[in-house]
Write a protein that holds these residues in place. Structure first.
Motif, PDB file in Angstrom:
ATOM      1  N   ALA A 352       0.995  -1.260  -0.035  1.00 38.42           N
ATOM      2  CA  ALA A 352       0.128  -0.038  -0.172  1.00 38.42           C
ATOM      3  C   ALA A 352       0.899   1.184   0.105  1.00 38.42           C
ATOM      4  O   ALA A 352       0.814   2.025   0.754  1.00 38.42           O
ATOM      5  N   PRO A 353       1.774   1.417  -0.885  1.00 35.75           N
ATOM      6  CA  PRO A 353       2.617   2.521  -0.933  1.00 35.75           C
ATOM      7  C   PRO A 353       2.079   3.982  -1.122  1.00 35.75           C
ATOM      8  O   PRO A 353       0.889   4.004  -1.876  1.00 35.75           O
ATOM      9  N   GLU A 378       8.867  11.469   0.925  1.00 37.85           N
ATOM     10  CA  GLU A 378       7.899  11.167   1.758  1.00 37.85           C
ATOM     11  C   GLU A 378       7.096  10.108   1.405  1.00 37.85           C
ATOM     12  O   GLU A 378       5.917   9.835   1.465  1.00 37.85           O
ATOM     13  N   VAL A 379       7.862   8.895   1.077  1.00 39.12           N
ATOM     14  CA  VAL A 379       7.170   7.565   0.618  1.00 39.12           C
ATOM     15  C   VAL A 379       6.881   6.710   2.096  1.00 39.12           C
ATOM     16  O   VAL A 379       7.879   6.871   2.680  1.00 39.12           O
ATOM     17  N   SER A 380       5.897   6.073   1.909  1.00 39.32           N
ATOM     18  CA  SER A 380       5.324   5.199   3.342  1.00 39.32           C
ATOM     19  C   SER A 380       4.908   3.998   2.339  1.00 39.32           C
ATOM     20  O   SER A 380       4.498   4.049   1.306  1.00 39.32           O
ATOM     21  N   ALA A 381       4.938   2.876   3.219  1.00 41.94           N
ATOM     22  CA  ALA A 381       4.556   1.457   2.881  1.00 41.94           C
ATOM     23  C   ALA A 381       4.293   0.668   4.283  1.00 41.94           C
ATOM     24  O   ALA A 381       4.996   1.061   5.206  1.00 41.94           O
ATOM     25  N   PRO A 388      10.371  -3.648   6.315  1.00 41.18           N
ATOM     26  CA  PRO A 388       9.612  -3.174   7.440  1.00 41.18           C
ATOM     27  C   PRO A 388       8.523  -2.129   7.007  1.00 41.18           C
ATOM     28  O   PRO A 388       8.632  -1.432   6.060  1.00 41.18           O
ATOM     29  N   ALA A 389       7.441  -1.797   7.796  1.00 39.45           N
ATOM     30  CA  ALA A 389       6.489  -0.619   7.415  1.00 39.45           C
ATOM     31  C   ALA A 389       7.425   0.806   7.813  1.00 39.45           C
ATOM     32  O   ALA A 389       8.395   0.670   8.596  1.00 39.45           O
ATOM     33  N   PHE A 390       7.340   1.686   6.911  1.00 44.65           N
ATOM     34  CA  PHE A 390       7.949   2.968   7.169  1.00 44.65           C
ATOM     35  C   PHE A 390       7.262   4.160   6.391  1.00 44.65           C
ATOM     36  O   PHE A 390       6.187   3.959   5.761  1.00 44.65           O
ATOM     37  N   GLN A 413      11.435   7.439  13.604  1.00 47.27           N
ATOM     38  CA  GLN A 413      10.381   6.705  13.485  1.00 47.27           C
ATOM     39  C   GLN A 413      10.525   5.375  14.240  1.00 47.27           C
ATOM     40  O   GLN A 413      11.473   5.029  14.518  1.00 47.27           O
ATOM     41  N   SER A 414       9.367   4.611  14.516  1.00 39.77           N
ATOM     42  CA  SER A 414       9.493   3.222  14.793  1.00 39.77           C
ATOM     43  C   SER A 414       9.109   2.341  13.648  1.00 39.77           C
ATOM     44  O   SER A 414       8.299   2.523  12.911  1.00 39.77           O
ATOM     45  N   LEU A 415       9.988   1.412  13.248  1.00 37.41           N
ATOM     46  CA  LEU A 415       9.864   0.441  12.288  1.00 37.41           C
ATOM     47  C   LEU A 415       9.408  -0.839  12.748  1.00 37.41           C
ATOM     48  O   LEU A 415      10.154  -1.747  13.345  1.00 37.41           O
ATOM     49  N   PRO A 416       8.287  -0.962  12.516  1.00 39.39           N
ATOM     50  CA  PRO A 416       7.575  -2.521  12.943  1.00 39.39           C
ATOM     51  C   PRO A 416       7.932  -3.726  11.894  1.00 39.39           C
ATOM     52  O   PRO A 416       7.824  -3.416  10.642  1.00 39.39           O
ATOM     53  N   TYR A 417       8.598  -4.661  12.147  1.00 39.73           N
ATOM     54  CA  TYR A 417       9.107  -5.525  11.584  1.00 39.73           C
ATOM     55  C   TYR A 417       8.179  -6.795  11.640  1.00 39.73           C
ATOM     56  O   TYR A 417       8.644  -8.242  11.108  1.00 39.73           O
TER      57      TYR A 417
END
Length: 640
Positions: A352-353, A378-381, A388-390, A413-417
């Motif tokens: 879901a980028p 400012e890319v997120s995924a 990981p999510a970022f 940020q916090s990187l959930p793996y």
């Protein structure tokens, strides 16, 4: 005055004669067939002729007419009915039959009967002369043109409600055209053009408009079978300029392009383009340029630009594309639509980028891989696989084919793996150069320069991760790290690479401390740890200071530990010069765990204690030796 009276008399005689001849015109079938052959330039056959007066105008109706290139040749053009309305005054002035209007109905033109383009141009010239000159004004309520494709397959072009006017090289036409059995079934066409020597000199303007054009059949054939197109409708207009028989430029206005599909992974998806324009310009015989100042996409109740600028230039084999300000979230549905497998569908749905592609450059030359370059902000995924999510990623990437490089920067940020680590990794800053290559059924990812700053650790290093299509990933890694709080070690233990028992032990054992200049080395398949077959190596050297180590929950925690911890595959050795065991202090401590993955693994600890007898007594009372050594020390009195 005499000439006018003569014309009136002749006209009266002609009309009177026509009133007599028209009801009996079938008697003149043979001469009329010969006349039709002369007028069209083709060998004509007809099955019937009828004459009548219509709206005070004499007219002829030819039944089942066929035109062929020769007397015994196959029919090139057939018509069920041809109605000819005679212009009496013009006929008298020119002294030859002139028709005010011709209507051809049930027309079938079989282009497969035309000779090869480079062998005989006479037939083509006669056909052009028939429709561009000899038929002054005509209409065709219904017609079919049978086209032969380069693959020798046939396509049927349908024509409805055609009205055509020819006058001194000036031509005007309007009709509805389509290709039977395809999405091009209802296109309105208006044309105004000139020509002097046939279609090769044609110059003019054409207007085309589609209403609810069904693109679903074409998309179904084009896309992978894993995508099911539920609906695809296009409302669009096009203005085309043709010069000397060749299209020169065109403006395409997309009023509405609405797509709806599902891929078996998620619920039905929709995507729509609204009120967008594309300019096409010919820059050579086979070279085109395509430009747009904006592609507007409707999402929910709002319409926003998904692409602010795009330019494509080249041919089918050699081309380049430049674009700016692409909204990844608005274009994201197309990732799933273009995916070639169910795995790619799942990846696109999971990631879901979102973010912006500030610049994008693509180029392709014949027999060479695609080259690309892009700048992203400012890319997120969301999390997927080893990623990981970022959010807030800024990147510059370039590459060719399956090989590329990216300069990546991430902020705090916090990187959930997921289950790769026991908790999200706290990041202050990340900056590294990432390379990748996909070849020989293997994806390789590596970095020779990575800098990571976290809340508890910061380090630099290099790594390479090989991910085969079959088998386990292979990791080669070397890193230097400074640890501010060793008590957070549990966050950074890779749970998928380490056995669950080892992960649990290390999480409980390392409770605090600092380390400057820690070194980590890993080389081996991730599923082969702890490499008992000598097929890999994992080492971590940690110069721990002021550390806290709970080697066993039943024993007191070692504090103020100054020692070097060496993790060697599943083993751990500790070599220190200072440690505190409650009130006891040791200036020499050595410890070893041969295999931390074994359920019955043991810690061998040697320490030279400096303490008073009462301090040793209190320490023993806090250990599992309370009932043995502790009891003995309780009975006896230890001092000194």
């Amino acid at each position: 005055m005499t000439s006018v009276l003569s014309i009136i008399v002749i006209t009266a005689l002609l009309i009177g004669g026509l009133r007599f001849l028209l009801p009996n015109v079938d008697l003149l079938q043979a001469p009329l067939r010969q006349w039709v052959s002369e007028q069209t330039g083709f060998s004509a056959q007809l099955e019937g002729i009828a004459g009548q007066w219509r709206n005070l105008t004499p007219s002829l109706t030819l039944e089942n007419v066929s035109l062929a290139t020769s007397d015994n040749g196959p029919a090139l053009l057939t018509a069920q009915h041809i109605d000819l309305q005679l212009d009496v005054f013009a006929t008298l002035m020119r002294w030859q039959p002139v028709f005010s209007h011709v209507t051809l109905d049930g027309v079938v033109l079989d282009t497969g009967q035309l000779p090869e383009k480079d062998t005989d141009t006479d037939v083509r010239d006669r056909l052009e002369d028939l429709f561009l000159a000899r038929l002054g004004q005509f209409s065709i309520p219904s017609a079919k043109v049978i086209l032969v494709t380069p693959s020798l397959e046939t396509e049927v072009l349908t024509i409805q409600d055609l009205f055509w006017r020819n006058q001194a090289g000036q031509h005007q036409a309007q009709a509805r055209i389509g290709v039977k059995g395809t999405q091009l079934e209802a296109v309105r066409v208006n044309a105004a053009f000139t020509e002097t020597e046939g279609l090769e000199t044609l110059t003019g303007d054409f207007y085309l408009a589609s209403e609810a054009m069904d693109l679903a059949p074409w998309l179904t054939q084009t896309l992978t079978p894993s995508v099911t197109i539920d609906a695809a409708r296009l409302d669009a207009q096009a203005w085309v300029r043709v010069e000397s028989g060749q299209p020169r430029d065109a403006l395409l206005s997309i009023d509405d392009l609405a797509l709806k599909w599902h891929d078996g992974v998620q619920k039905a998806k929709t995507w729509a383009v609204k009120n967008s324009q594309v300019q096409l310009t010919a820059e050579g015989e086979r070279t085109w340029r395509v430009d747009t100042d904006g592609i507007w996409v409707k999402q929910d109740a709002t319409t926003a630009p998904a692409v602010s600028r795009l330019s494509w230039q080249g041919t089918d084999e050699n081309w380049r594309l430049n674009a700016a300000d692409l909204d990844i979230a608005l274009l994201r549905p197309l990732l799933g639509l273009a995916s070639q497998s169910e795995q790619q569908h799942r990846m696109a749905a999971a990631l879901a980028p979102a973010g912006q592609v500030q610049t994008l450059a693509l180029s392709k030359q014949a027999e060479t891989p695609l080259r690309y370059q892009a700048t992203l902000t400012e890319v997120s995924a969301d999390r997927w696989g080893y990623l990981p999510a970022f959010n807030g990623l800024n990147a510059t990437l370039s590459g060719e084919g399956g090989r590329g490089q990216a300069q990546l920067e991430l902020g705090a940020q916090s990187l959930p793996y997921g289950d790769f680590f026991q908790a999200p990794l706290p990041l202050k800053q990340g900056k590294f150069t990432l390379n990748w290559q996909h070849a020989r059924q293997r994806l390789s990812i590596w970095s020779q320069e990575a800098v990571v700053k976290g809340a508890d650790v910061q380090g630099t290093g290099a790594f390479r991760l090989d991910i085969p299509e079959q088998g386990a990933p292979f990791l080669a890694l070397y890193a230097n790290a400074d640890v501010a709080d060793a008590g957070q070690t549990w966050r950074y233990l890779p749970t998928r690479a380490l056995p669950e028992s080892l992960t649990g032990y290390l999480s409980r054992a390392i409770q605090g401390g600092q380390a400057q200049g820690s070194e980590i080395l890993w080389f081996g398949a991730l599923d082969s740890f702890p490499y008992r077959g000598h097929d890999g190596i994992f080492q971590a050297k940690v110069p721990l200071r002021n550390g806290a180590l709970s080697f066993d929950t039943a024993w007191p925690t070692l504090t103020e530990l100054d020692a070097t911890l060496l993790f060697d595959n599943a083993g751990l050795t500790i070599d220190g010069d200072h440690v505190r065991l409650n009130d006891a202090v040791s200036h020499q401590v050595q410890a070893k765990i041969v295999d931390m993955t074994e359920p019955e693994s043991r810690l061998e600890l040697e320490a030279s204690l400096s303490a008073t007898g009462s301090a040793v007594h209190r320490y023993m009372l806090a250990t599992p030796l309370v009932d043995t050594v502790g009891a003995a020390l309780t009975i006896s009195t230890s001092t000194g």
